[in-house]
Scaffold this motif. Structure first.
Motif, PDB file in Angstrom:
ATOM      1  N   ARG A 228      19.760  74.179  82.459  1.00 56.93           N
ATOM      2  CA  ARG A 228      19.737  73.399  83.161  1.00 56.93           C
ATOM      3  C   ARG A 228      18.020  72.682  83.443  1.00 56.93           C
ATOM      4  N   SER A 229      17.037  73.566  84.088  1.00 63.21           N
ATOM      5  CA  SER A 229      15.553  73.988  83.676  1.00 63.21           C
ATOM      6  C   SER A 229      15.267  72.038  82.739  1.00 63.21           C
ATOM      7  N   GLN A 230      15.402  73.252  81.850  1.00 65.18           N
ATOM      8  CA  GLN A 230      14.957  72.637  79.902  1.00 65.18           C
ATOM      9  C   GLN A 230      15.848  71.062  80.107  1.00 65.18           C
ATOM     10  N   GLU A 231      17.247  70.939  80.566  1.00 62.49           N
ATOM     11  CA  GLU A 231      17.964  69.581  80.398  1.00 62.49           C
ATOM     12  C   GLU A 231      16.801  68.971  82.003  1.00 62.49           C
ATOM     13  N   ILE A 232      16.729  69.317  82.638  1.00 56.82           N
ATOM     14  CA  ILE A 232      15.965  68.713  83.839  1.00 56.82           C
ATOM     15  C   ILE A 232      14.699  67.453  82.517  1.00 56.82           C
ATOM     16  N   LEU A 233      13.850  68.651  82.560  1.00 56.46           N
ATOM     17  CA  LEU A 233      12.551  68.953  81.687  1.00 56.46           C
ATOM     18  C   LEU A 233      13.382  67.798  80.354  1.00 56.46           C
ATOM     19  N   GLY A 234      14.211  68.088  79.649  1.00 56.96           N
ATOM     20  CA  GLY A 234      14.208  67.059  78.447  1.00 56.96           C
ATOM     21  C   GLY A 234      14.280  65.355  79.035  1.00 56.96           C
ATOM     22  N   GLU A 235      15.283  65.583  80.067  1.00 58.02           N
ATOM     23  CA  GLU A 235      15.536  64.041  80.746  1.00 58.02           C
ATOM     24  C   GLU A 235      14.177  63.451  80.990  1.00 58.02           C
ATOM     25  N   MET A 236      13.381  64.676  81.772  1.00 59.24           N
ATOM     26  CA  MET A 236      12.032  63.867  82.213  1.00 59.24           C
ATOM     27  C   MET A 236      11.230  63.509  81.193  1.00 59.24           C
ATOM     28  N   GLN A 237      10.921  64.110  80.146  1.00 60.50           N
ATOM     29  CA  GLN A 237      10.181  63.570  78.633  1.00 60.50           C
ATOM     30  C   GLN A 237      10.645  62.324  78.653  1.00 60.50           C
ATOM     31  N   ARG A 238      12.019  62.058  77.881  1.00 63.79           N
ATOM     32  CA  ARG A 238      12.128  60.847  77.616  1.00 63.79           C
ATOM     33  C   ARG A 238      12.093  60.062  78.893  1.00 63.79           C
ATOM     34  N   GLU A 239      12.123  60.192  79.846  1.00 65.10           N
ATOM     35  CA  GLU A 239      12.335  58.950  80.602  1.00 65.10           C
ATOM     36  C   GLU A 239      11.234  58.610  80.817  1.00 65.10           C
ATOM     37  N   LEU A 240       9.442  59.963  80.958  1.00 66.24           N
ATOM     38  CA  LEU A 240       8.218  59.492  80.608  1.00 66.24           C
ATOM     39  C   LEU A 240       7.499  58.674  78.992  1.00 66.24           C
ATOM     40  N   ARG A 241       8.628  59.074  78.223  1.00 65.60           N
ATOM     41  CA  ARG A 241       8.648  58.274  77.216  1.00 65.60           C
ATOM     42  C   ARG A 241       8.677  57.176  77.747  1.00 65.60           C
ATOM     43  N   ARG A 242       9.932  56.461  77.534  1.00 61.89           N
ATOM     44  CA  ARG A 242      10.564  55.250  78.185  1.00 61.89           C
ATOM     45  C   ARG A 242       9.642  54.563  78.981  1.00 61.89           C
ATOM     46  N   ILE A 243       8.757  55.155  79.578  1.00 60.59           N
ATOM     47  CA  ILE A 243       8.082  54.683  80.429  1.00 60.59           C
ATOM     48  C   ILE A 243       6.636  54.345  79.830  1.00 60.59           C
ATOM     49  N   ARG A 244       6.530  55.403  79.454  1.00 57.54           N
ATOM     50  CA  ARG A 244       4.817  55.187  78.872  1.00 57.54           C
ATOM     51  C   ARG A 244       5.656  53.965  77.856  1.00 57.54           C
ATOM     52  N   SER A 245       6.307  53.544  76.482  1.00 56.37           N
ATOM     53  CA  SER A 245       6.853  53.423  75.923  1.00 56.37           C
ATOM     54  C   SER A 245       6.698  51.254  76.230  1.00 56.37           C
ATOM     55  N   GLU A 246       7.398  51.800  77.574  1.00 58.85           N
ATOM     56  CA  GLU A 246       7.287  50.645  77.885  1.00 58.85           C
ATOM     57  C   GLU A 246       6.328  49.383  78.895  1.00 58.85           C
TER      58      GLU A 246
END
Length: 313
Positions: A228-246
């Motif tokens: 679950r921790s890895q899943e949350i970190l993965g979601e956080m990294q994807r969200e962070l990349r999305r925010i940075r890309s935007e």
């Protein structure tokens, strides 16, 4: 002589009274024994009674008496070795038969040890451990159990009622033991199993198994937590990349709009007065030179065009 005879008669009466008169308590019953053999019927009327001097009185308790057996090691039908502690309540129902068979309470307890222990051993060894521990009317609410070990184990069926149960097991023990009581003059009122426990070696095995099961559950929870921790970190990294890309896209858009606006302003300014604009840009380039800067330029370079014009003026 008369006084002596009176004294002798008094002594005789006292001795006769002590040897012939006896009292019976309400909680007792008695049998008169002559030369080792019982005489007459059982006496259970409380009060003062008479016997012959050479006769004896044997007293027997009317009340319920307790019996506690020794803790016995017995294997169950599933070959689990357990310690069984049993207790019983009994009374003397036929004093004459009791006197002939066991003579006194000590002899009765010895016979009860043999009979009840034997019946308990036979019943326990032919019964599953769950039947000995659980009650027949015990309803198990699976939704209320928060122990995943019990819920997931295949060898433990929690929602199935015992076929026999502790109460019926004790009743069967009582029924079988009662069959041998009349010949002893004893009425067996009740038999109960006070305690059931594993022997030391089996208890250590059970404790080790419980520890292993708990450790397995802990490891599973840790693995689920790490997943679950890895899943949350993965979601956080994807969200962070999305925010940075935007943010990068929005920044590039803003820069593009700003450059376009600057170009438009430069164009407008150049269109208003091209000569002044050229002069201003040249002055801006002079500002970029430091105090110790050295340039090697031709004399007719455009860079000094305005300087030459100013000197000429």
């Amino acid at each position: 002589m008369r006084i002596a005879l009176i004294a002798i008669l008094a002594v005789v009466l006292i001795v006769a009274g002590r040897t012939m008169l006896w009292t019976l308590d309400e909680s007792q019953q008695a049998i008169i024994v002559q030369f080792g053999e019982p005489i007459g019927d059982v006496i259970d009327d409380p009060g003062l009674h008479v016997k012959l001097p050479w006769q004896q009185v044997r007293f027997f308790d009317k009340r319920l008496l307790g019996w506690d057996g020794d803790v016995t090691q017995i294997p169950t039908l599933g070959r689990e070795f357990i310690l069984v502690d049993t207790t019983a309540r009994w009374r003397i129902s036929d004093p004459l038969q009791f006197l002939r068979s066991v003579r006194d309470e000590r002899g009765a307890r010895t016979r009860l040890d043999d009979i009840i222990d034997s019946v308990v051993r036979d019943m326990v060894s032919s019964t599953q451990l769950e039947e000995i521990i659980r009650s027949r009317d015990w309803n198990v609410d699976l939704d209320a159990i928060d122990d995943p070990v019990l819920v997931e184990r295949d060898d433990v069926v929690l929602d199935e009622r015992p076929k026999l149960g502790r109460e019926l097991l004790e009743q069967e023990i009582l029924t079988r033991a009662r069959r041998l009581m009349p010949e002893l003059g004893i009425e067996l009122a009740d038999v109960r199993i006070k305690r059931v426990n594993y022997i030391d070696s089996v208890r250590r095995q059970v404790e080790s198994r419980m520890i292993a099961e708990r450790q397995s559950i802990a490891e599973r929870f840790r693995a689920e937590g790490q997943g679950r921790s890895q899943e949350i970190l993965g979601e956080m990294q994807r969200e962070l990349r999305r925010i940075r890309s935007e943010a990068a896209r929005e920044a590039e858009q803003i820069r593009g709009d700003a450059d376009a606006e600057a170009t438009r302003i430069y164009g407008v300014a150049f269109g208003e007065d091209p000569e002044f604009y050229s002069f201003f840009r040249t002055l801006e380039s002079y500002r970029a030179l430091g105090p110790n800067s050295t340039l090697m330029l031709r004399a007719d370079s455009d860079f000094f065009r305005y300087l030459e014009q100013s000197q000429a003026d």
